[in-house]
Design an enzyme around this catalytic site. Structure first.
Site, PDB file in Angstrom:
ATOM      1  N   HIS A 156      18.224 -19.054  57.494  1.00  0.00           N
ATOM      2  CA  HIS A 156      18.555 -17.666  57.799  1.00  0.00           C
ATOM      3  C   HIS A 156      17.662 -17.117  58.929  1.00  0.00           C
ATOM      4  CE1 HIS A 156      21.074 -17.543  54.253  1.00  0.00           C
ATOM      5  NE2 HIS A 156      21.403 -16.284  54.531  1.00  0.00           N
ATOM      6  N   HIS A 201      13.140 -17.925  49.613  1.00  0.00           N
ATOM      7  CA  HIS A 201      12.328 -18.745  50.509  1.00  0.00           C
ATOM      8  C   HIS A 201      10.860 -18.459  50.275  1.00  0.00           C
ATOM      9  CE1 HIS A 201      15.207 -20.817  53.086  1.00  0.00           C
ATOM     10  NE2 HIS A 201      15.926 -19.701  53.115  1.00  0.00           N
TER      11      HIS A 201
END
Length: 344
Positions: A156, A201
């Site tokens: 991302h 993450h």
């Protein structure tokens, strides 16, 4: 007219001005190697299970999404700015409009090349290191490497850097480039922090994603020769396809730049057959319509005005007379005096 001749004429009509992309300057080269060193340092820190991994665990156990739940709904939508599908479609639509205005494929090819390089480099790193995410961690304090995961580096974050950074890379003025660079950096920073907030993450994933995306943008000048080569081939294919669909698209006058000393223009029938060849002058633009062998009118050689025989002597408009003495001759007697009556 052959297809190659049609392509030459159509290429002359296309605008040739193209915004020059950024070159691989010394500053850009230093930034590339510096970012690559940071990339290697982050990977080494995670592999060695240093304090960077300890900080990852501390922030994960803090669980930011539980600390500030009121912004959770907004950040769920904001993180879409880093998803490859929606962002690529939005940026491709804008760059497609720019391609239509500029009459070239360079902006879309730059976007495609950058995303291809991003997928290759980031995808290889993800599969090669196989790190598990915070929600799937197995051992507290472990780096979770080579366990079949695919979150290191953050896709991302890297995608947000590249996709929105391409707009700054293709900017037409330095001011626009700086402005779009700041906007892209803030967007990528927000996407990376949002993934940490949502717990998808580690912090080190986001740091490596920023470095990976920046490396792709800094390496784009090295890809420009290949992009130009592909663009030339694709433009040739598109022009040939256009001539097949619109064979009468070259009926208009040739551009002014093509009229050098003498050019030749051909009238083309709808089926592509040459009907009449006309010679076009460089200055007058008059065409010769009478073909050779016109009945009852044999062709006559054309002479310029300077080659024609003058009707009267040069410098005189009066018709010549036989008794007129030319200028320069002695009009009187040998002595130059007036003749007398009855005397020689």
């Amino acid at each position: 007219m052959r297809t190659d001749d049609k392509l030459d004429q159509m290429e002359e009509r296309l605008p040739t001005d193209r915004v020059r992309p950024p070159r691989m300057t010394r500053t850009r080269l230093w930034l590339f190697w510096g970012t690559l060193a940071v990339y290697a340092a982050i990977v080494a820190g995670v592999l060695a299970n240093t304090s960077l991994v300890a900080f990852d665990w501390q922030l994960m156990l803090f669980r930011p999404y539980k600390q500030w739940p009121e912004v959770h709904a907004f950040l769920d939508y904001f993180v879409v700015l880093g998803q490859r599908g929606p962002t690529a479609l939005a940026v491709a639509a804008w760059l497609g409009w720019r391609c239509w205005r500029q009459r070239n494929l360079h902006p879309l090819l730059v976007l495609g090349a950058s995303l291809l390089l991003l997928n290759i480099t980031v995808g290889a790193a993800k599969l090669g290191m196989g790190r598990l995410g915070p929600h799937y961690a197995t051992v507290v304090g472990s780096n979770e490497m080579w366990l079949g995961g695919d979150i290191f580096p953050s896709g991302h974050t890297a995608n947000a850097v590249v996709t929105w950074g391409v707009l700054a890379y293709l900017a037409t003025t330095p001011l626009r480039r700086r402005t779009l660079s700041v906007i892209a950096a803030l967007g990528a920073l927000g996407v990376g922090m949002t993934t940490v907030y949502l717990g998808t993450h580690w912090v080190s994933d986001v740091l490596l994603g920023w470095a990976a995306g920046l490396l792709v943008l800094l390496a784009m000048p090295w890809l420009e020769p290949g992009i130009t080569w592909v663009e030339d081939r694709l433009m040739g294919i598109l022009l040939r396809l256009w001539l097949r669909l619109r064979p009468n698209s070259l009926r208009g006058p040739l551009p002014a730049g093509a009229l050098a000393s003498e050019v030749s223009r051909q009238r083309i029938s709808p089926d592509g057959e040459v009907l009449v060849r006309e010679a076009v002058g460089a200055t007058t633009g008059r065409t010769a319509h009478a073909p050779e062998g016109w009945p009852h009118h044999p062709p006559r050689p054309h002479t310029s005005r300077t080659e024609r025989t003058p009707v009267t002597p040069t410098g005189s408009r009066r018709p010549p007379h036989a008794d007129r003495v030319p200028r320069g001759a002695a009009p009187f007697g040998p002595t130059g005096g007036r003749p007398r009556n009855g005397t020689g």
